[in-house]
Every structure is written in C-alpha cells, then in structure tokens.
Design an enzyme around this catalytic site. Sequence first.
Site, PDB file in Angstrom:
ATOM      1  N   CYS A 129       0.833  -1.159   0.103  1.00  0.00           N
ATOM      2  CA  CYS A 129       0.100   0.015   0.126  1.00  0.00           C
ATOM      3  C   CYS A 129       0.794   1.214  -0.077  1.00  0.00           C
ATOM      4  CB  CYS A 129      -0.944  -0.035   1.096  1.00  0.00           C
ATOM      5  SG  CYS A 129      -0.134  -0.291   2.723  1.00  0.00           S
TER       6      CYS A 129
HETATM    7  N1  LIG Z   1      -4.189  -4.600   5.273  1.00  0.00           N
HETATM    8  C1  LIG Z   1      -3.475  -3.915   4.457  1.00  0.00           C
HETATM    9  O1  LIG Z   1      -3.772  -2.896   4.290  1.00  0.00           O
HETATM   10  C2  LIG Z   1      -2.658  -4.586   3.371  1.00  0.00           C
HETATM   11  C3  LIG Z   1      -2.208  -3.907   2.003  1.00  0.00           C
HETATM   12  C4  LIG Z   1      -1.510  -4.231   1.305  1.00  0.00           C
HETATM   13  C5  LIG Z   1      -1.179  -5.674   1.454  1.00  0.00           C
HETATM   14  N2  LIG Z   1      -1.351  -6.318   2.530  1.00  0.00           N
HETATM   15  C6  LIG Z   1      -1.021  -7.524   2.494  1.00  0.00           C
HETATM   16  O2  LIG Z   1      -2.094  -8.612   2.140  1.00  0.00           O
HETATM   17  C7  LIG Z   1      -1.999  -9.968   2.853  1.00  0.00           C
HETATM   18  C8  LIG Z   1      -3.366  -9.992   3.847  1.00  0.00           C
HETATM   19  O3  LIG Z   1      -3.242  -9.023   4.649  1.00  0.00           O
HETATM   20  P1  LIG Z   1      -4.593  -8.598   5.652  1.00  0.00           P
HETATM   21  O4  LIG Z   1      -4.294  -7.550   6.182  1.00  0.00           O
HETATM   22  O5  LIG Z   1      -5.944  -9.047   5.095  1.00  0.00           O
HETATM   23  O6  LIG Z   1      -4.080  -9.686   6.796  1.00  0.00           O
HETATM   24  P2  LIG Z   1      -4.885 -10.569   7.811  1.00  0.00           P
HETATM   25  O7  LIG Z   1      -6.260  -9.630   8.183  1.00  0.00           O
HETATM   26  O8  LIG Z   1      -4.221 -10.845   8.783  1.00  0.00           O
HETATM   27  O9  LIG Z   1      -5.693 -12.015   7.067  1.00  0.00           O
HETATM   28  C9  LIG Z   1      -4.622 -12.960   6.793  1.00  0.00           C
HETATM   29  C10 LIG Z   1      -5.589 -14.062   6.316  1.00  0.00           C
HETATM   30  O10 LIG Z   1      -4.487 -15.217   6.070  1.00  0.00           O
HETATM   31  C11 LIG Z   1      -4.987 -16.267   6.712  1.00  0.00           C
HETATM   32  N3  LIG Z   1      -3.866 -17.015   6.967  1.00  0.00           N
HETATM   33  C12 LIG Z   1      -3.441 -17.973   6.510  1.00  0.00           C
HETATM   34  N4  LIG Z   1      -2.375 -18.728   7.201  1.00  0.00           N
HETATM   35  C13 LIG Z   1      -2.163 -17.619   8.141  1.00  0.00           C
HETATM   36  C14 LIG Z   1      -0.874 -17.706   8.916  1.00  0.00           C
HETATM   37  N5  LIG Z   1      -0.153 -18.474   9.132  1.00  0.00           N
HETATM   38  N6  LIG Z   1      -0.953 -16.582   9.992  1.00  0.00           N
HETATM   39  C15 LIG Z   1      -2.081 -15.490   9.877  1.00  0.00           C
HETATM   40  N7  LIG Z   1      -3.181 -15.820   9.112  1.00  0.00           N
HETATM   41  C16 LIG Z   1      -3.099 -16.476   7.959  1.00  0.00           C
HETATM   42  C17 LIG Z   1      -6.008 -16.033   7.436  1.00  0.00           C
HETATM   43  O11 LIG Z   1      -7.165 -16.624   7.747  1.00  0.00           O
HETATM   44  P3  LIG Z   1      -7.197 -18.097   8.295  1.00  0.00           P
HETATM   45  O12 LIG Z   1      -6.410 -17.812   9.594  1.00  0.00           O
HETATM   46  O13 LIG Z   1      -8.647 -18.193   8.709  1.00  0.00           O
HETATM   47  O14 LIG Z   1      -7.069 -19.221   7.342  1.00  0.00           O
HETATM   48  C18 LIG Z   1      -6.638 -14.615   6.923  1.00  0.00           C
HETATM   49  O15 LIG Z   1      -7.912 -15.007   6.121  1.00  0.00           O
HETATM   50  C19 LIG Z   1      -0.723  -9.739   3.654  1.00  0.00           C
HETATM   51  O16 LIG Z   1       0.369 -10.192   3.009  1.00  0.00           O
HETATM   52  C20 LIG Z   1      -0.531  -8.119   3.936  1.00  0.00           C
HETATM   53  O17 LIG Z   1       0.885  -7.880   3.981  1.00  0.00           O
HETATM   54  C21 LIG Z   1      -2.132  -5.976   3.446  1.00  0.00           C
END
Ligand SMILES: NC(=O)c1ccc[n+]([C@@H]2O[C@H](COP(=O)([O-])OP(=O)(O)OC[C@H]3O[C@@H](n4cnc5c(N)ncnc54)[C@H](OP(=O)(O)O)[C@@H]3O)[C@@H](O)[C@H]2O)c1
Length: 308
Positions: A129
């Site tokens: 982002c």
């Molecule tokens: N948040 C932002 O603003 C943003 C912006 C750009 C990029 N990103 C990137 O997008 C990706 C997802 O971000 P997010 O903010 O959506 O993350 P999040 O809210 O923490 O979600 C993580 C997802 O991954 C799954 N998961 C599978 N293996 C995991 C593990 N070992 N530990 C934790 N979760 C696990 C979780 O679901 P289950 O555990 O139920 O399977 C959940 O669906 C990341 O790589 C992040 O760096 C995020």
Amino acid sequence: MPVKKIGIIGGRGFVGAELIEILNDHPNLELEFASSSSNAGNAIPGTDLTFIDVQPEDIKQFPQLDGLILALPNGQAAKWVQAVDQAGLDLCILDISADFRFDAGWVYGLPEINRQLLHGARRISNPGCYATAAQLALFPIRDMLAGPANIFGVSGFSGAGATPNPKNDPEHLKDNLIPYSLIDHIHEREISHQLGQPVHFSPHVASFFRGISLTIHLNFSAPINSEALRNKFEEFYQDHPLISVSETIPEVKQVVHSPTARIGGFHVDETGRHGVIIVVLDNLLKGAASQAIQNLELALGTGQSKRN
Ligand SMILES: NC(=O)c1ccc[n+]([C@@H]2O[C@H](COP(=O)([O-])OP(=O)(O)OC[C@H]3O[C@@H](n4cnc5c(N)ncnc54)[C@H](OP(=O)(O)O)[C@@H]3O)[C@@H](O)[C@H]2O)c1
C-alpha cells in the site's frame, strides 16, 4: 464475455473481505470460493457460499479457476504457487503479500505505471500500500530528483491486518501515533527497487481504521515551481481516471472506500530546489484489493471496470 472464476486464499482477512465485496459486484469476475481455516463453514457475506478450509494439495480440485488470489501473510505464498504448478493448472496467480515483489519472473502489478506488462500475465505480485502511493507520487518526476525522496507515512491500523498484534491493538493506539521500522522497512526496499533509486521512508500507524497519507519531501536537480510540478502530474495521469491531481492538500477522508489515489499539495520553496507533495489512498483498496482486481482484469482480459 465469459465470466472468469476466481478463488481467494485468505478470505477472512481485511484484504480478503474487500476482495469478496468487489467480486460480489463485478460483471466479469465471479467468486468461486474463499478459504479460511478459522472461519470454515461460516457464510461469506453477500454470497450463497461458505468459507472453506483449502490446503495447497487441494488446489487440484479446482481446475475451473481462471485466477487465484493469495491474500495471506508474508512467507506463505510459495507453497501455493508450487501446488498450482504441480497440479498443472493454467491460471493467473496474484499474490498480495510481499513474497514475489522482488522476483523478476513475476509481473509487478502497478497498472498506472506498467499496464502493458499485465495483459495476459500469469504471475502477478501486487504492490504494497505505501509502495503504491509512493510510486504514484515519484514515478512522474523520478528523473528530476537530486538525492533520495524523504517519505513520511501514516497508516490507519487496518494496515496491520486483522490478526491481533500491538499495531492493531485499540488500547495501545488510543490517543497515540506509533513510528515503526524506521530503517529498511520492506516498502522502502520495494519503492527503491522499482524506482531504481533510493528513498527514505518513515512509517507510522495511527488510531483511524483505513487510509494512508504520505508527505514526501523532494530535492530537485534543476529549479521548478509548484505549477510546473503539478502540470507534470496532470499530464502523466491524464488517461488514468483512478488517479486525481489537485492543487490542494488531499486528505485520507477523500479516498476511504474508494479505489482512487489523490496526489496534491504541490509546494516548492523560493529556490525551486525543494518541494513537498502529498498522496493519499485507501490501503485496503488501491493499496491492496481494488488494485488486485485492476490487475486481474488486465491479465484475464475481462475489459475494464470502473476500477480500472
Ligand atoms: N491490510 C493492508 O492494508 C494490506 C495492504 C496491502 C497488502 N497487504 C497484504 O495482504 C496480505 C493479507 O493482509 P490482511 O491485512 O488481509 O491480513 P489479515 O487480516 O491478517 O488476514 C490474513 C489471512 O490469511 C489467513 N492465514 C493463513 N495462514 C495464516 C497464518 N499463518 N497466519 C495468519 N493468517 C493466516 C487468515 O485466515 P485463516 O487463519 O482463517 O485461514 C486470513 O484470512 C498480507 O500479506 C499483507 O501484507 C495488506
């Protein structure tokens, strides 16, 4: 135009939720499944589907997929790519984590900068982002810079994901502003790598939920004034409806829940050698989910939606 089928791995995260919402409303892309191990069996909002627990070895059960989005924490993507390759599936993998952003074998998906590389792409790494915002602000002027740009960034706490940690703990964030990773943040490396020149980046997390704001200090190799600087951006983004350029300082509130980025507040001092610009976007949309959909639309040739 045939509808393309999309699977999401990591559907319960903040980014996963935004992806689902966009796909529910998309004319040419359809959600085939969304995985979550912790939410398996629960309804997926806005659909007739439930979250399912999918492991890499299960991916061969989905030969109908056109695209697979990995919305997982860093370090998780490679096993999914390997499973798709082993299953011999011909689909487009889009990874939202940082795992392939430095891999020359993957297309780096910043459509306003490298749109032509995305047509037909089969492996896309979605920019971070902050990296998206900084590059939108720096690419149009990168040949005019003398020395590293200095980027001060503030993010809402959704940038730290839904999995509990100190940077998304409401108690810790209340009445607070938290600087972190002030040297060598992964987005600092990503921006420098893509731009081909060093930058300095200081990220902070604040108590609002979504949106990021970057204040960028610049030194110019030749004098320029504010109007000429703004004109550069207006010209560069004239064919890109998601990027708006304004004389005034853009604010986070203007872009939340929107797939757009705003660049503005072009101030240059009397010497013409030192200037400041501001860029804002929604970290969960242009910084993640809506940019992912822009990239998939280009890769799968579904035509452009309002998000492209
Ligand atoms: N948040 C932002 O603003 C943003 C912006 C750009 C990029 N990103 C990137 O997008 C990706 C997802 O971000 P997010 O903010 O959506 O993350 P999040 O809210 O923490 O979600 C993580 C997802 O991954 C799954 N998961 C599978 N293996 C995991 C593990 N070992 N530990 C934790 N979760 C696990 C979780 O679901 P289950 O555990 O139920 O399977 C959940 O669906 C990341 O790589 C992040 O760096 C995020």
